[in-house]
Scaffold this motif. Structure first.
Motif, mmCIF file in Angstrom:
data_model
loop_
_atom_site.group_PDB
_atom_site.id
_atom_site.type_symbol
_atom_site.label_atom_id
_atom_site.label_comp_id
_atom_site.label_asym_id
_atom_site.label_seq_id
_atom_site.Cartn_x
_atom_site.Cartn_y
_atom_site.Cartn_z
ATOM 1 N N ASN A 3 35.104 39.891 49.559
ATOM 2 C CA ASN A 3 36.047 38.877 49.113
ATOM 3 C C ASN A 3 35.886 38.699 47.603
ATOM 4 O O ASN A 3 34.952 38.065 47.131
ATOM 5 C CB ASN A 3 35.774 37.551 49.844
ATOM 6 N N HIS A 4 36.782 39.286 46.838
ATOM 7 C CA HIS A 4 36.689 39.240 45.381
ATOM 8 C C HIS A 4 37.238 37.912 44.873
ATOM 9 O O HIS A 4 38.330 37.500 45.225
ATOM 10 C CB HIS A 4 37.483 40.401 44.770
ATOM 11 N N ARG A 5 36.440 37.257 44.045
ATOM 12 C CA ARG A 5 36.884 36.023 43.425
ATOM 13 C C ARG A 5 36.755 36.153 41.923
ATOM 14 O O ARG A 5 35.759 36.667 41.405
ATOM 15 C CB ARG A 5 36.025 34.829 43.894
ATOM 16 N N ASN A 6 37.758 35.671 41.229
ATOM 17 C CA ASN A 6 37.639 35.579 39.785
ATOM 18 C C ASN A 6 36.579 34.548 39.417
ATOM 19 O O ASN A 6 36.360 33.570 40.144
ATOM 20 C CB ASN A 6 38.976 35.168 39.168
ATOM 21 N N THR A 7 35.929 34.758 38.300
ATOM 22 C CA THR A 7 34.993 33.750 37.811
ATOM 23 C C THR A 7 35.734 32.472 37.480
ATOM 24 O O THR A 7 35.258 31.363 37.741
ATOM 25 C CB THR A 7 34.252 34.269 36.565
ATOM 26 N N LEU A 8 36.932 32.625 36.924
ATOM 27 C CA LEU A 8 37.705 31.458 36.506
ATOM 28 C C LEU A 8 39.192 31.725 36.685
ATOM 29 O O LEU A 8 39.684 32.802 36.351
ATOM 30 C CB LEU A 8 37.422 31.144 35.029
ATOM 31 N N THR A 30 43.165 34.025 33.708
ATOM 32 C CA THR A 30 42.097 34.391 34.646
ATOM 33 C C THR A 30 40.948 35.029 33.872
ATOM 34 O O THR A 30 41.128 35.550 32.774
ATOM 35 C CB THR A 30 42.586 35.384 35.710
ATOM 36 N N LEU A 31 39.785 34.952 34.472
ATOM 37 C CA LEU A 31 38.601 35.593 33.905
ATOM 38 C C LEU A 31 37.853 36.243 35.060
ATOM 39 O O LEU A 31 37.352 35.567 35.954
ATOM 40 C CB LEU A 31 37.721 34.556 33.205
ATOM 41 N N GLU A 32 37.819 37.555 35.057
ATOM 42 C CA GLU A 32 37.168 38.293 36.132
ATOM 43 C C GLU A 32 35.664 38.385 35.888
ATOM 44 O O GLU A 32 35.201 38.196 34.754
ATOM 45 C CB GLU A 32 37.771 39.694 36.247
ATOM 46 N N PRO A 33 34.877 38.668 36.926
ATOM 47 C CA PRO A 33 33.430 38.822 36.736
ATOM 48 C C PRO A 33 33.122 39.873 35.678
ATOM 49 O O PRO A 33 33.675 40.968 35.686
ATOM 50 C CB PRO A 33 32.949 39.264 38.125
#
Length: 295
Positions: A3-8, A30-33
């Motif tokens: 389950n991929h979640r963006n950091t922000l 958005t800010l990805e890992p």
């Protein structure tokens, strides 16, 4: 399946004064890992305000009237105040703009790094001290033991900023908001500080929201860019695309106004007053329309 979640995730964020004046206008990003995103624009564009909203440290006079902020999938606006503060403290850290005022002048450096590790991470005092010494060494501070026992006024501006970088990375946050961390430093030290942030970010995989007004800094540190003017997103794109094929006139003007260290003979010019006036007129029309819709 992971389950991929963006950091922000910032979704349609609008911030207003009590009189209804909009300071941020439907900002989304958005800010990805592991990603570095730059927020760029002139003074007053709303860059630092976004960072403060994410960290929950907006001035009390300002209100989020629309939109959502999700940190690793958690909608901060839906959490209780205590849980929201805990989520932000566990996930995020700040590298502030002014290394002199950001540090407590009457406390030694050591406790200013170790106390959050003890309170937030639950580490022992010995573990926290070892971590602080390690990070001070990694930001290339000589004699970390001496610096731990020093007061802020005993350090140079560059050393104080290195201390703040070490303090931000010490608790292993997944998100760092870097609020113009090189503004108060001379050019040579700026380059060193940028390199340190980039080295630690790549080593740790931390996501960074980097606030700056300098397109040269944007080119050096970020993978993606959000260009802001008067609290409104003008352009959002990969850094490479921003510089090779900028889509908005304001972005092109910012690039044209940035001196090139690689090509010192290249001419540059300020952002045209006519463009600024046109943008303000368009934003005023947008605000009027938004007020009409709400009415």
């Amino acid at each position: 399946m992971t389950n991929h979640r963006n950091t922000l995730d910032v979704v349609d964020l609008t911030i207003e004064l009590p009189n209804g004046m909009r300071l941020l206008r439907d900002v989304s990003l958005t800010l990805e890992p592991g990603e570095v995103r730059a927020l760029v624009g002139e003074s007053g564009a709303g860059k630092s305000m976004i960072g403060k909203a994410v960290l929950g440290i907006l001035p009390s006079a300002l209100s989020i009237t629309r939109g959502e902020i999700l940190m690793e999938g958690h909608n901060l606006g839906s959490l209780s105040l205590a849980r929201r503060r805990a989520t932000v403290a566990e996930t995020a850290a700040l590298i502030p703009q002014d290394p002199l005022t950001a540090l407590n002048p009457v406390r030694k450096i050591g406790p200013q790094i170790t106390d959050p590790l003890v309170r937030i991470r639950g580490w022992s005092a010995a573990q926290a001290r070892e971590r602080a010494l390690d990070l001070l060494d990694r930001v290339h501070i000589r004699a970390p033991e001496r610096v731990m026992n020093s007061y802020p006024h005993e350090l140079s501006g560059g050393m104080r900023q290195r201390v703040l970088i070490a303090a931000a990375f010490a608790p292993s946050p997944r998100l760092i908001v870097a609020d113009e961390p090189t503004t108060a430093l001379d050019v040579t030290v700026q380059k060193q500080i940028l390199r340190l942030i980039r080295e630690l970010q790549q080593e740790t995989g931390t996501s960074v929201l980097f606030v700056t007004h300098d397109m040269g800094v944007v080119a050096k540190i970020s993978q993606k860019v959000t260009v802001l003017f008067a609290g409104k997103v003008m352009e959002d794109a990969a850094t490479r695309d921003i510089f090779t094929n900028p889509g908005h006139p304001y972005t092109r003007a910012l690039i044209a106004a940035t001196p090139s260290h690689a090509d010192p003979d290249r001419s540059f010019s300020p952002v045209p007053d006519s463009l600024i006036a046109d943008l303000h007129r368009q934003i005023a029309l947008d605000d009027k329309h938004a007020q009409g819709v709400r009415a």
